[in-house]
Design a protein around this motif. Sequence first.
Motif, PDB file in Angstrom:
ATOM      1  N   LEU A 204      23.437 -28.599  -0.053  1.00 33.41           N
ATOM      2  CA  LEU A 204      23.601 -28.657  -1.589  1.00 33.41           C
ATOM      3  C   LEU A 204      22.922 -27.477  -2.150  1.00 33.41           C
ATOM      4  CD1 LEU A 204      25.674 -29.580  -3.282  1.00 33.41           C
ATOM      5  CD2 LEU A 204      23.951 -31.514  -4.580  1.00 33.41           C
ATOM      6  N   ASP A 205      23.534 -26.732  -2.145  1.00 30.56           N
ATOM      7  CA  ASP A 205      22.240 -25.248  -2.665  1.00 30.56           C
ATOM      8  C   ASP A 205      23.384 -25.245  -4.517  1.00 30.56           C
ATOM      9  OD1 ASP A 205      21.333 -23.110  -3.437  1.00 30.56           O
ATOM     10  OD2 ASP A 205      22.682 -21.967  -2.191  1.00 30.56           O
ATOM     11  N   LEU A 206      22.471 -26.298  -5.081  1.00 31.69           N
ATOM     12  CA  LEU A 206      22.213 -25.807  -6.822  1.00 31.69           C
ATOM     13  C   LEU A 206      21.409 -24.401  -7.485  1.00 31.69           C
ATOM     14  CD1 LEU A 206      21.594 -29.619  -7.107  1.00 31.69           C
ATOM     15  CD2 LEU A 206      24.132 -28.845  -7.059  1.00 31.69           C
ATOM     16  N   GLY A 207      21.513 -23.991  -6.438  1.00 28.82           N
ATOM     17  CA  GLY A 207      20.143 -22.477  -6.714  1.00 28.82           C
ATOM     18  C   GLY A 207      18.788 -23.559  -8.039  1.00 28.82           C
TER      19      GLY A 207
ATOM     20  N   THR B 225      16.031 -27.298 -13.969  1.00 23.17           N
ATOM     21  CA  THR B 225      15.438 -28.063 -12.950  1.00 23.17           C
ATOM     22  C   THR B 225      16.259 -28.794 -11.701  1.00 23.17           C
ATOM     23  OG1 THR B 225      15.507 -30.429 -13.976  1.00 23.17           O
ATOM     24  CG2 THR B 225      13.667 -29.488 -13.945  1.00 23.17           C
ATOM     25  N   ARG B 226      16.393 -29.107 -10.548  1.00 29.28           N
ATOM     26  CA  ARG B 226      16.480 -30.034  -9.693  1.00 29.28           C
ATOM     27  C   ARG B 226      15.590 -30.805  -8.860  1.00 29.28           C
ATOM     28  NH1 ARG B 226      19.004 -26.952 -11.924  1.00 29.28           N
ATOM     29  NH2 ARG B 226      19.639 -25.022 -11.368  1.00 29.28           N
ATOM     30  N   GLN B 227      16.435 -32.056  -9.581  1.00 28.98           N
ATOM     31  CA  GLN B 227      15.206 -33.410  -9.164  1.00 28.98           C
ATOM     32  C   GLN B 227      16.513 -34.964  -8.288  1.00 28.98           C
ATOM     33  OE1 GLN B 227      13.578 -34.716 -12.411  1.00 28.98           O
ATOM     34  NE2 GLN B 227      14.293 -32.774 -13.642  1.00 28.98           N
ATOM     35  N   VAL B 228      15.911 -35.520  -7.485  1.00 29.30           N
ATOM     36  CA  VAL B 228      15.937 -36.533  -6.862  1.00 29.30           C
ATOM     37  C   VAL B 228      16.339 -37.425  -7.907  1.00 29.30           C
ATOM     38  CG1 VAL B 228      16.121 -38.036  -5.170  1.00 29.30           C
ATOM     39  CG2 VAL B 228      15.120 -36.010  -4.719  1.00 29.30           C
ATOM     40  N   GLU B 229      18.207 -38.006  -8.329  1.00 31.47           N
ATOM     41  CA  GLU B 229      17.953 -39.032  -9.523  1.00 31.47           C
ATOM     42  C   GLU B 229      18.412 -40.390  -8.788  1.00 31.47           C
ATOM     43  OE1 GLU B 229      19.847 -38.937 -13.637  1.00 31.47           O
ATOM     44  OE2 GLU B 229      21.265 -38.815 -11.875  1.00 31.47           O
ATOM     45  N   PHE B 230      18.158 -41.465  -8.641  1.00 28.41           N
ATOM     46  CA  PHE B 230      18.228 -42.320  -8.501  1.00 28.41           C
ATOM     47  C   PHE B 230      18.503 -43.527 -10.111  1.00 28.41           C
ATOM     48  CE2 PHE B 230      17.186 -47.067  -6.765  1.00 28.41           C
ATOM     49  CZ  PHE B 230      18.389 -46.887  -6.586  1.00 28.41           C
ATOM     50  N   GLY B 231      19.705 -44.014 -10.307  1.00 36.26           N
ATOM     51  CA  GLY B 231      19.968 -44.401 -11.591  1.00 36.26           C
ATOM     52  C   GLY B 231      20.766 -45.563 -11.088  1.00 36.26           C
ATOM     53  N   LYS B 232      21.008 -46.645 -12.629  1.00 37.67           N
ATOM     54  CA  LYS B 232      22.114 -47.296 -12.759  1.00 37.67           C
ATOM     55  C   LYS B 232      22.670 -47.147 -13.626  1.00 37.67           C
ATOM     56  CE  LYS B 232      21.253 -52.595 -12.669  1.00 37.67           C
ATOM     57  NZ  LYS B 232      20.495 -53.554 -12.341  1.00 37.67           N
TER      58      LYS B 232
END
Length: 758
Positions: free
Chosen positions: A625-628, A660-667
């Motif tokens: 996934l290229d989000l720039g 920013t580009r981040q790993v998000e683990f949400g609920k």
Amino acid sequence: MIALLRRLLLAALLALPGAAPMATAAPDADPGTAVTQNPISGSFSDTYADPAVIRGKDGWWYLYATSDPLHEAPSEFGLMHIARSRDFVDWEYLGTVFDEADRPAWTTSSSFYWAPDIRYVDGRYVMYYTVTDTVAEPGPWNFAIGAATAPTPAGPWTDTGGPVVAPRPTGDGGYFNTIDPALLSASDGKRYLYFGGFHGGLWVTELDESGLRAVGSPTQVTVGDRYEGSFVVERDGWYYLTASSANCCAGPVTGYSVYAGRSRSPLGPFTDHEGVSLLDSRVGGTQVLAQNGNRWIGVGHHTIVTDVAGQDHIVYHAIDRDDAWLDAPGGINERPTLIDRLDWIDGWPVARAGAGPSDTPQPAPVTASSLGIVSGAPASNDALLGDWSAGTDSVGDGGAVGLVPAGGEARTREKAPKDVRVEADVRVSGAFSVGVARSGRNGVTVTVDAAERTLTVTSTQGRRVESDTAPLPSRYGGDEWTALSVEVRDGRVVARLAESRLGDADAEVALDLPRGAARSRPVVLATSGGPAQVDNLTVVEAHEPVTERVAEPETGDVLVDESFDGAAPGDGWEWVRPSPSVTVGDGVLRWPLESVDVVGAGNTGPLLLRTPPPGDWIAETKLHLDLGTGTIRNYQQAGMIVRVDDDDLLRLGDVAIWGTRQVEFGKELDENGALRWGAHLGGPVAETMWLRIAHTLDPETGEHRYRSASSRDGETWRWGATWTLPADTTPTIGLYAGGGATPATVATFDWFRLYEAR
């Protein structure tokens, strides 16, 4: 001439007998026997957020908190709070820093005062704090950093009359988040103040000699949309910037957590353990503390404090996921103060070796001395013999102190452990030495020389003499209390002199010792060139560091391997709201991003789901996934999802969050009719990512626990936070993508696998 007069005056003060003959006092309780149970603030408050800690020169440990109601309703809104303890177990609430009648005049009548940071600066206590709006810069949320001073940690507090760091306009009518101050008095002789938050990033500015006003231009040290609540410590030649990420206050879905970066300079750049900068759009950060699936979530906004055995601890706030809100007034998160051991493994800080927040009894910080010493009144009994008398601190808050006359020497009656840590607050007019493992000329001596302005460590073993010296900065004054620690452990001695003993350093010297140099012998205190005062003296066995992390999930046999090598996903998959734009072919699943979502009330996003096997397992996918970088593409994303229904789910993805580009683990959950969303933030990311979710069952309750992980190469994994789902549910697992159609972007999944967990 001024320096000479200062030393003569100090010598005269130190030489005063204090009029106190030696009186017998009970020694400290056995160190290392106390036990804490989180939350440590529970005995006197329901919420105690943004905690800050300092050991006063009176020997008490003081705990401060942000402006909030102290209790469930009815409770007045306190303008920052103060409590104290001798041992981190039993606490006494003292009151607030400010009252409505003594609000700082440069702030408004509606301003809040947040996130206190407490330090000892030039013989007085300084509290830095956030001001939410000011008279000089009218407008909403024109944040600034203020400061107040006091002669004791309990006050009374006097505001300094203006901002340390003024509000920072954005240029478009708003203000950057000039919040969450944290001071560092560094060994380079300068004082630095770190501040900032999600809107604008973390920054650092140098302060003037008083420590009360910013000078020069600030330097940005993190990207603008990731961190707040900074705290910096100097250790082993590195400066460690630790800070919190995600929403602090999302009630039962709060994913707040703590990360670290380090630099050789207080000004950065700070990078994580893989060398990724905290300034990058694909932002770095080594995880220090994250929720682990027990009752505590939203763990962050912390202080790092060292006990007298040399063990670090992280003091932070958290939310009980089953009791997330104060009953009234509505909308205020209930965030009590917690404490846990902080380990340093492979050069990086991590709470409880990676186990995360504790909800069972834990060993308390060591705050008492062994060898029969009364740490707060060290000359009040006969635990030390020789040239040693009792006195009183006549110019500070030290209370009962010990006095070593010029040319005097005192030693402990009992032998100290071989691996030992000695600590004391000292005032020095000439030279003051701590000797350990001493026998005749042999042994280890640490000397603070106020006249020469040096800290020296010397090891003597027969004819073999080794020594190293560090200069003391210009801010050091022997007439002010300074904390001296000497630690001998594993054949090495480390000496540090510090104002606040909160990761700061006037100087530090380390020396490897020859074989056999460390011995169990009395500790010797000695002076030359002038007398010295000693307070809060502790001699204890040095802490035993934890050097290995707790085990992390590992994959076993493959249970499901979906390689997308047909015209459609294989058996066991089911689409929810399928989209014709999603295709399978050439061994990949191609998923164009659309303006759809599954968080919130709309529930428009397509999902590809399957039922996982019973028991423990690990799900994994490879995602391109290229989000720039840098540009705003809110909130394009793709990844894995765990779903009970559209309003009760977990989501792990590579996400564009502002710049920013981040790993998000949400609920997401439905809390009494209100949809709540919160997330833990991890990373860093790359154009090609590997994502994992590890599932376990709580053996007592049957509750589902899901822990996140990400990798940029499929080999090195960063394990993150844990979310839970109820035991009486049967969640499915699968893939998702969405968040925005502009610019046109395609998420490509190479495969999806389910492994046995081992």
